[in-house]
Design an enzyme around this catalytic site. Structure first.
Site, short mmCIF file in Angstrom:
data_model
loop_
_atom_site.label_atom_id
_atom_site.label_comp_id
_atom_site.label_asym_id
_atom_site.label_seq_id
_atom_site.Cartn_x
_atom_site.Cartn_y
_atom_site.Cartn_z
CG ASP A 1 -2.27 0.76 0.90
OD1 ASP A 1 -2.40 1.93 1.17
OD2 ASP A 1 -3.21 0.12 0.47
CG HIS B 1 -5.26 3.83 1.44
ND1 HIS B 1 -4.86 2.77 0.85
CD2 HIS B 1 -6.44 3.91 0.98
CE1 HIS B 1 -5.81 1.98 0.19
NE2 HIS B 1 -6.90 2.75 0.21
CB SER C 1 -9.33 0.40 -0.10
OG SER C 1 -8.66 0.74 -1.46
#
Length: 479
Positions: free
Chosen positions: A167, A204, A415
């Site tokens: 990521d 994220h 996600s």
């Protein structure tokens, strides 16, 4: 002017790749991004066949020479992919590349003789997509517990299930969140811009790691910052980066990946071919996000789950809306999506807890769901004005909204449904002393009795016990 998120994200990703001219594809619509003037082929004989076919097709073509074929040595290119220039990358605009389209057509006869694909666009692989998560993060008060909440159990280094997250990297102060005390990996390279504002996508990877740790406390989580720049990377580079990530610490039990791309095909990504073949020989389970295009078009690498040779090694995950009963408006769907999990308005750690950090919204919300759903979805709520939307407007109509993050956030997207399921597989391994992650996947799905409705189909719904439904507000028809 309504927001144009796909175009807004194109602008941002292009700025993150200033030396790589990009176009939208396929050439009659806008579903993915790709590099202009370049196609991909496998090293060696297949690359030569592609070159020869393109030269023969482009009878007036003068720009292609042997110097345009850049071959990397096996020591540095595990993916075995060659980039072949077939046109001027500076020609045309974002709406497509005629030279690349022509090169794909030129190789069709050779592909028919070979019985397999020989050439591909060089797609942009990005955080699971459109080309971004289902929405932007919203600050959550520190009094609001994570959702899913932390499951019971303790971390034990000797038995912990290894989870690798590919990521954006970790926030510098991520260890201030207790659930991430045992997490390792790469830091986000640059968290804030020169004005001290959080950059888009920052956090994220930390948010995802927090979800895995909450669902499955007995996990050894490693986060790599492979997708650090605007959450995007070229297909030609992605396979090598995946090899690098898994070999840095050994192949993990579970690989959680919240990124991908569609490509208009049903046979995968050429640039990932070598990595996916190697994955089949390992024991690792790839849990991959289905993407956020509200589309049934296969999204790779998640859609490998629908290919028989990868059925046991890849698990593709779509997102359920807040109440967990139906699909989220943004979630991709179709037979290639093998399970769904909560993915709307989840709560996890975005930043560390050392100091509040400002964030400026990049996308404006819509007046109605951009996918036509009749509930108060993340397209519309909470409302805010975004910087990228204003930049694309004919005239500035509002000032972008700024918020402060000091730990927790609500965020939506496939996600985040993905690490929830990665955590559920890991938790099953711990609870049942199962050492084979692929067997755990099969057992978890076989034992599941919960279903949800997605686009009229009843699909397996994996809801962790500590997840709390978020009330869904239906839209009332005007009087």
């Amino acid at each position: 002017m309504a927001p144009q998120r796909f175009h807004e994200q194109f602008d941002q990703i292009q700025r993150s790749m200033p030396d790589v001219p990009l176009a939208m594809g396929p050439d009659d619509s806008a579903e993915f991004f790709y590099e202009k003037g370049v196609v991909l082929a496998r090293d060696g004989e297949e690359a030569r066949v592609v070159e020869d076919s393109v030269r023969e097709h482009f009878t007036a073509f003068t720009g292609l020479t042997a110097d345009h074929v850049r071959r990397a040595s096996p020591e540095t290119n595990r993916s075995g992919i060659t980039r072949i220039q077939v046109g001027d990358p500076g020609h045309g605009d974002r709406r497509g590349d005629r030279a690349v389209a022509g090169a794909l057509r030129a190789v069709r006869t050779a592909e028919a003789r070979a019985g397999r694909r020989l050439v591909s666009r060089n797609h942009v692989v990005s955080i699971a997509v459109n080309a971004c998560p289902g929405d932007e993060p919203v600050p959550a008060p520190l009094t609001q517990p994570p959702n899913p909440a932390a499951a019971e159990g303790a971390y034990d280094a000797g038995t912990a299930v290894g989870v690798l997250v590919i990521d954006t990297g970790l926030m510098a102060d991520y260890r201030s969140y207790p659930l991430l005390a045992h997490t390792e990996g790469d830091l986000q390279i640059k968290e804030c811009d020169d004005s001290g504002i959080l950059q888009q996508y920052v956090g994220h990877g930390t948010f995802i790691a927090g979800l895995v740790a909450a669902v499955a406390p007995n996990t050894g989580i490693t986060v790599r910052n492979t997708l650090n720049d605007a959450g995007a990377i070229l297909e030609s580079e992605f396979g090598d980066k995946l090899f690098e990530a898994v070999e840095q610490g050994g192949w993990p039990d579970i690989l959680s990946l919240s990124a991908g791309t569609s490509n208009g095909r049903t046979d995968g990504l050429l640039g990932l071919d070598a990595f996916m073949q190697e994955l089949r020989t390992q024991r690792t389970l790839l849990v991959a996000a289905a993407g956020n295009n509200a589309s049934a078009t296969p999204f790779w690498p998640a859609a490998y789950a629908d290919l028989p040779e990868y059925a046991d090694s890849v698990l593709s995950i779509g997102a359920l809306r807040g109440d967990g009963e139906y699909g989220a408006c943004f979630s991709n769907h179709g037979s290639w999506v093998k399970a769904y999990a909560p993915g709307e308005r989840l709560t996890s750690s975005l930043t560390g807890f050392d100091a509040p950090v400002p964030y400026v919204y990049q996308h404006s919300t819509y007046d109605a769901c951009r996918y036509g759903f009749a509930y108060l979805c993340t397209c519309q709520s909470p409302r805010h004005t975004g910087l990228l939307s204003e930049e694309r407007a004919a005239a500035v109509t509002g000032k972008p909204d700024q918020v402060m993050f000091e730990g927790f956030a609500n965020w939506s997207g496939t996600s985040f449904a993905t690490p929830v399921v990665a955590g559920m597989v890991a938790g099953h391994m711990t609870a049942h002393k199962e050492t084979d992650p692929r067997a755990a996947r099969a057992q978890l799905l076989a034992a599941n009795t919960e279903f949800a409705e997605v686009r009229g189909a009843h699909v397996p719904a994996l809801r962790p016990p500590t997840w709390r439904p978020v009330p869904v507000v239906p839209l009332t028809a005007p009087a």
